[in-house]
Design a protein around this motif. Structure first.
Motif, PDB file in Angstrom:
ATOM      1  N   ARG A 100       0.852  -1.203   0.000  1.00 49.74           N
ATOM      2  CA  ARG A 100       0.000   0.000   0.000  1.00 49.74           C
ATOM      3  C   ARG A 100       0.881   1.244   0.000  1.00 49.74           C
ATOM      4  NH1 ARG A 100      -2.184  -0.763   4.478  1.00 49.74           N
ATOM      5  NH2 ARG A 100      -1.224   0.877   5.722  1.00 49.74           N
ATOM      6  N   VAL A 101       0.430   2.246  -0.721  1.00 49.69           N
ATOM      7  CA  VAL A 101       1.095   3.553  -0.704  1.00 49.69           C
ATOM      8  C   VAL A 101       0.620   4.292   0.546  1.00 49.69           C
ATOM      9  CG1 VAL A 101       1.443   5.739  -1.907  1.00 49.69           C
ATOM     10  CG2 VAL A 101       1.197   3.614  -3.227  1.00 49.69           C
ATOM     11  N   VAL A 102       1.542   4.634   1.419  1.00 50.97           N
ATOM     12  CA  VAL A 102       1.190   5.297   2.676  1.00 50.97           C
ATOM     13  C   VAL A 102       1.135   6.815   2.506  1.00 50.97           C
ATOM     14  CG1 VAL A 102       1.873   5.685   5.079  1.00 50.97           C
ATOM     15  CG2 VAL A 102       2.200   3.439   4.030  1.00 50.97           C
ATOM     16  N   ASP A 103       2.101   7.351   1.753  1.00 53.67           N
ATOM     17  CA  ASP A 103       2.170   8.807   1.621  1.00 53.67           C
ATOM     18  C   ASP A 103       2.811   9.173   0.287  1.00 53.67           C
ATOM     19  OD1 ASP A 103       1.881  11.516   2.684  1.00 53.67           O
ATOM     20  OD2 ASP A 103       4.065  11.517   2.793  1.00 53.67           O
ATOM     21  N   VAL A 104       2.336  10.267  -0.297  1.00 52.52           N
ATOM     22  CA  VAL A 104       2.893  10.792  -1.550  1.00 52.52           C
ATOM     23  C   VAL A 104       3.182  12.273  -1.353  1.00 52.52           C
ATOM     24  CG1 VAL A 104       2.501  11.227  -3.999  1.00 52.52           C
ATOM     25  CG2 VAL A 104       1.599   9.144  -2.948  1.00 52.52           C
ATOM     26  N   GLN A 105       4.422  12.668  -1.587  1.00 50.84           N
ATOM     27  CA  GLN A 105       4.805  14.078  -1.513  1.00 50.84           C
ATOM     28  C   GLN A 105       5.344  14.509  -2.876  1.00 50.84           C
ATOM     29  OE1 GLN A 105       4.407  16.215   1.012  1.00 50.84           O
ATOM     30  NE2 GLN A 105       3.497  14.646   2.334  1.00 50.84           N
ATOM     31  N   LYS A 106       4.633  15.428  -3.515  1.00 46.04           N
ATOM     32  CA  LYS A 106       5.097  15.937  -4.802  1.00 46.04           C
ATOM     33  C   LYS A 106       6.176  16.988  -4.572  1.00 46.04           C
ATOM     34  CE  LYS A 106       0.696  15.119  -7.167  1.00 46.04           C
ATOM     35  NZ  LYS A 106       1.210  14.046  -8.040  1.00 46.04           N
ATOM     36  N   SER A 107       7.037  17.142  -5.543  1.00 45.23           N
ATOM     37  CA  SER A 107       8.114  18.125  -5.414  1.00 45.23           C
ATOM     38  C   SER A 107       7.540  19.533  -5.416  1.00 45.23           C
ATOM     39  CB  SER A 107       9.113  17.965  -6.561  1.00 45.23           C
ATOM     40  OG  SER A 107       8.449  18.146  -7.803  1.00 45.23           O
ATOM     41  N   GLY A 108       8.179  20.447  -4.652  1.00 44.76           N
ATOM     42  CA  GLY A 108       7.714  21.824  -4.586  1.00 44.76           C
ATOM     43  C   GLY A 108       8.375  22.704  -5.626  1.00 44.76           C
ATOM     44  N   LEU A 116       7.952   9.027  -1.920  1.00 42.79           N
ATOM     45  CA  LEU A 116       6.910   8.006  -1.780  1.00 42.79           C
ATOM     46  C   LEU A 116       7.191   7.180  -0.533  1.00 42.79           C
ATOM     47  CD1 LEU A 116       6.481   6.467  -5.361  1.00 42.79           C
ATOM     48  CD2 LEU A 116       4.662   7.499  -4.005  1.00 42.79           C
ATOM     49  N   SER A 117       6.138   6.886   0.234  1.00 42.98           N
ATOM     50  CA  SER A 117       6.258   5.993   1.390  1.00 42.98           C
ATOM     51  C   SER A 117       5.393   4.761   1.128  1.00 42.98           C
ATOM     52  CB  SER A 117       5.808   6.687   2.679  1.00 42.98           C
ATOM     53  OG  SER A 117       6.648   7.789   2.974  1.00 42.98           O
ATOM     54  N   LEU A 118       6.007   3.580   1.202  1.00 40.88           N
ATOM     55  CA  LEU A 118       5.319   2.330   0.874  1.00 40.88           C
ATOM     56  C   LEU A 118       5.474   1.319   2.006  1.00 40.88           C
ATOM     57  CD1 LEU A 118       6.863   1.892  -2.705  1.00 40.88           C
ATOM     58  CD2 LEU A 118       4.768   3.122  -2.144  1.00 40.88           C
ATOM     59  N   VAL A 119       4.486   0.413   2.145  1.00 40.67           N
ATOM     60  CA  VAL A 119       4.585  -0.710   3.074  1.00 40.67           C
ATOM     61  C   VAL A 119       4.011  -1.952   2.402  1.00 40.67           C
ATOM     62  CG1 VAL A 119       4.426   0.660   5.196  1.00 40.67           C
ATOM     63  CG2 VAL A 119       2.332  -0.210   4.141  1.00 40.67           C
TER      64      VAL A 119
END
Length: 213
Positions: A100-108, A116-119
């Motif tokens: 599962r994708v836990v978190d997505v941070q797009k570039s500023g 990307l944070s995955l588990v």
């Protein structure tokens, strides 16, 4: 006398018949009892524990990226290498895995790189899905600082050339300043690189809790 012997014979015959009947009844009852008695259940196999800290190396089947994935979305993968406990292979290479994708941070536009944070959430063992918990795998896009410096420097050089044509040395300095400002504006208006993990990408996860199979 003959009559007496006949009576005795009849009594003996009846006695033998009664004994045989009682024996048959007991045998029948024993057979029924044996049939009614349930067979002993096989003892359950001892569970195999995969300890926390075990590395799960997987190959992605579904690609994930900061441009197309969202927090909560799932992805599929397979074990790239077998999981071995006490010298015994407990999970074969190729075993299906879900994550599962836990978190997505797009570039500023000003700062901050895409991440990307995955588990992993489950693995298939003997045809059954077994829940797993892993530490977060965090991927971060490459820095674009060198590229940004190149954009700004290139714009400054063009500005200096134009300034030199227009007004000599002083014009060159002014042109460089203007050109540099223009380059900075271009960098600020453009986001950094996205992070992409296409299918067949190999990632390593670490179990955070014991898994029993």
């Amino acid at each position: 006398m003959k009559r007496l012997f006949g009576v005795i014979w009849i009594v003996l015959a009846l006695g033998l018949s009664a004994c045989n009947s009682a024996t048959a009844d007991k045998a029948e009852e024993a057979a029924k009892a044996a049939a009614a008695k349930p067979e002993p259940k096989p003892e359950p196999k001892p569970k195999i524990a995969i300890p926390a800290g075990t590395q799960f190396s997987v190959v992605l089947k579904d690609g994930v990226s900061t441009s197309s994935s969202t927090a909560g979305s799932e992805f599929s993968a397979s074990l790239a290498a077998p999981i071995v406990v006490d010298g015994k292979t407990v999970l074969e290479a190729g075993s299906p895995v879900m994550g599962r994708v836990v978190d997505v941070q797009k570039s500023g536009r000003v700062k901050g790189r895409a991440s990307l944070s995955l588990v992993l959430t489950s693995v298939v063992h003997s045809g059954k899905s077994v829940p797993v918990e892993t530490q977060k795998y965090v991927g971060v896009a490459k820095s674009t600082k060198k590229r940004d410096v190149g954009v700004i420097g290139g714009a400054a050089g063009v500005g200096a050339a134009i300034g030199a044509i227009a007004g000599g040395g002083k014009g060159a300095a002014t042109g460089a300043a203007i050109g540099g400002a223009g380059g900075t504006g271009a960098v600020l208006a453009t986001r950094g690189d996205d992070l992409h993990y296409p299918p067949e990408t190999r990632l390593n996860f670490v179990l955070s809790r014991v898994v029993e199979l």
